[in-house]
Motif scaffolding. Structure first.
Motif, PDB file in Angstrom:
ATOM      1  N   UNK A 251       0.863  -1.206  -0.059  1.00 41.15           N
ATOM      2  CA  UNK A 251       0.005   0.035  -0.102  1.00 41.15           C
ATOM      3  C   UNK A 251       0.863   1.179  -0.120  1.00 41.15           C
ATOM      4  N   UNK A 252       1.752   1.284   0.943  1.00 36.93           N
ATOM      5  CA  UNK A 252       2.882   2.341   1.087  1.00 36.93           C
ATOM      6  C   UNK A 252       3.566   2.590  -0.268  1.00 36.93           C
ATOM      7  N   UNK A 253       3.827   1.569  -1.060  1.00 42.04           N
ATOM      8  CA  UNK A 253       4.512   1.671  -2.395  1.00 42.04           C
ATOM      9  C   UNK A 253       3.748   2.527  -3.312  1.00 42.04           C
ATOM     10  N   UNK A 254       2.491   1.789  -3.419  1.00 40.40           N
ATOM     11  CA  UNK A 254       1.593   2.571  -4.457  1.00 40.40           C
ATOM     12  C   UNK A 254       1.237   4.231  -3.975  1.00 40.40           C
ATOM     13  N   UNK A 255       1.224   4.402  -2.682  1.00 40.36           N
ATOM     14  CA  UNK A 255       1.125   5.755  -2.218  1.00 40.36           C
ATOM     15  C   UNK A 255       2.170   6.613  -2.607  1.00 40.36           C
ATOM     16  N   UNK A 256       3.343   6.088  -2.324  1.00 32.93           N
ATOM     17  CA  UNK A 256       4.413   7.193  -2.694  1.00 32.93           C
ATOM     18  C   UNK A 256       4.735   7.267  -4.317  1.00 32.93           C
ATOM     19  N   UNK A 257       4.373   6.227  -5.076  1.00 28.42           N
ATOM     20  CA  UNK A 257       4.563   6.436  -6.496  1.00 28.42           C
ATOM     21  C   UNK A 257       3.170   7.292  -6.879  1.00 28.42           C
ATOM     22  N   UNK A 258       2.112   7.322  -6.420  1.00 34.20           N
ATOM     23  CA  UNK A 258       1.040   8.443  -6.993  1.00 34.20           C
ATOM     24  C   UNK A 258       1.184   9.543  -6.565  1.00 34.20           C
ATOM     25  N   UNK A 259       1.706   9.696  -5.324  1.00 28.87           N
ATOM     26  CA  UNK A 259       1.996  11.044  -4.930  1.00 28.87           C
ATOM     27  C   UNK A 259       3.434  11.883  -5.386  1.00 28.87           C
ATOM     28  N   UNK A 260       4.157  11.081  -6.104  1.00 33.02           N
ATOM     29  CA  UNK A 260       5.379  11.491  -6.606  1.00 33.02           C
ATOM     30  C   UNK A 260       4.992  12.425  -7.849  1.00 33.02           C
ATOM     31  N   UNK A 261       3.747  11.762  -8.525  1.00 28.46           N
ATOM     32  CA  UNK A 261       3.399  12.198  -9.881  1.00 28.46           C
ATOM     33  C   UNK A 261       2.055  12.858  -9.832  1.00 28.46           C
TER      34      UNK A 261
END
Length: 320
Positions: free
Chosen positions: A180-190
């Motif tokens: 979940x945190x991986x998806x959150x970081x990827x979405x937040x970066x872009x």
């Protein structure tokens, strides 16, 4: 006996009658009952406008139901979403399995309930990170201006030109361990540039207000003025865009999980269940519609709430 009215008094050299204090009580005329007159601030005015809108009430009721499902799924089902038996494969809806079972024997109703956790968690966490990063950078750029504004604006333009779904698909394929945190970081970066642009515009509008000039005249530093006055008064548009973006992030997570590059297959997510249900749709088993309906209702709730907040918090859209 009826009282004799006070006769007008004419003073020497006076052509017109001027009521004296014995005729009219000046204190009674000038008295103002200000007990019930309290100036409503921006947030209080927004709240008074919000609670009068039926869309706000409906969206808050739906939001409360979603929060109950996310926080207390055990109150709605006693079955394990990770347990399935091939002996119970593709059972029709019944009193034991309200929505039936899938090919692996999982209870569809239970997985729909527990699937809200991952999808909503990704949306909420991503929104928080995006608002913190984008809101801070945008406020700094709008308030300080100059080369700081130019650097942050050009950096935001670079990320803003990259499509979110495409960037997330390419990035997630390069990551072996997906959580979940991986998806959150990827979405937040872009995703932060959109919030940064909104915060920058709001900060530019706020920095020219008189109370900012007064704070600077009283000796407040620019950093203190930024965090004490500028950011709190620029939060309205940021909250509106963040609420609408929350629904977009939920859809993006479901899309990535549907493509098999989001959460791992062992997780319980609406996107994973939609992908599994698509394979059975041609066989006449409509288990796809249950997680899809839950996803649609959740996204609709946040979109509706965002539209209502925009009407109440956006100064240009509010009716004075």
């Amino acid at each position: 006996m009826p009282e004799t009215p006070t006769q007008p008094t004419l003073y020497p050299g006076q052509e017109r009658f001027v009521a004296g204090p014995d005729v009219v009580s000046v204190a009674a005329v000038d008295a103002v009952d200000d007990a019930d007159v309290q100036p409503a601030g921006f947030w209080k005015s927004a709240w008074l406008e919000l609670r009068a809108k039926p869309e706000f009430i409906v969206s808050m009721v739906l939001l409360a139901m979603i929060l109950v499902v996310v926080l207390f799924p055990g109150l709605l089902t006693s079955q394990d979403p990770h347990y399935g038996s091939l002996e119970q494969s593709l059972l029709p809806p019944s009193s034991e399995h309200w929505f039936g079972t899938d090919r692996q024997g999982y209870d569809i109703y239970t997985r729909t309930i527990y699937g809200a956790r991952a999808s909503v968690a990704v949306g909420v966490l991503t929104t928080i990170v995006v608002v913190l990063i984008g809101g801070l950078l945008g406020s700094v750029a709008g308030f300080f201006g100059g080369w700081i504004d130019s650097v942050i604006a050009r950096l935001a333009d670079i990320f803003f030109g990259i499509p979110l779904i495409l960037a997330a698909v390419v990035t997630m394929q390069m990551i072996s361990s997906r959580t979940v945190f991986t998806v959150v970081i990827v979405l937040a970066v872009f995703s932060w540039p959109q919030i940064a642009r909104i915060a920058r515009s709001a900060a530019i509008a706020v920095r020219n207000e008189e109370f900012i000039t007064a704070a600077r005249s009283l000796g407040a530093s620019r950093v203190r003025t930024l965090f004490t006055h500028v950011i709190p008064n620029a939060l309205g548009p940021v909250i509106v865009v963040g609420t609408i973006s929350l629904g977009i992030f939920i859809v993006t997570e479901a899309t990535l999980s549907y493509l098999g590059i989001g959460l791992p297959s062992t997780a319980v997510s609406w996107g994973i269940d939609i992908a599994a249900g698509q394979q059975l749709l041609r066989e006449g088993t409509p288990i796809l519609f249950y997680p899809a309906a839950a996803l649609a209702i959740t996204v609709l709730t946040f979109m509706m709430l965002g539209d209502v907040l925009r009407d109440a918090l956006d100064p240009k859209a509010r009716t004075r």
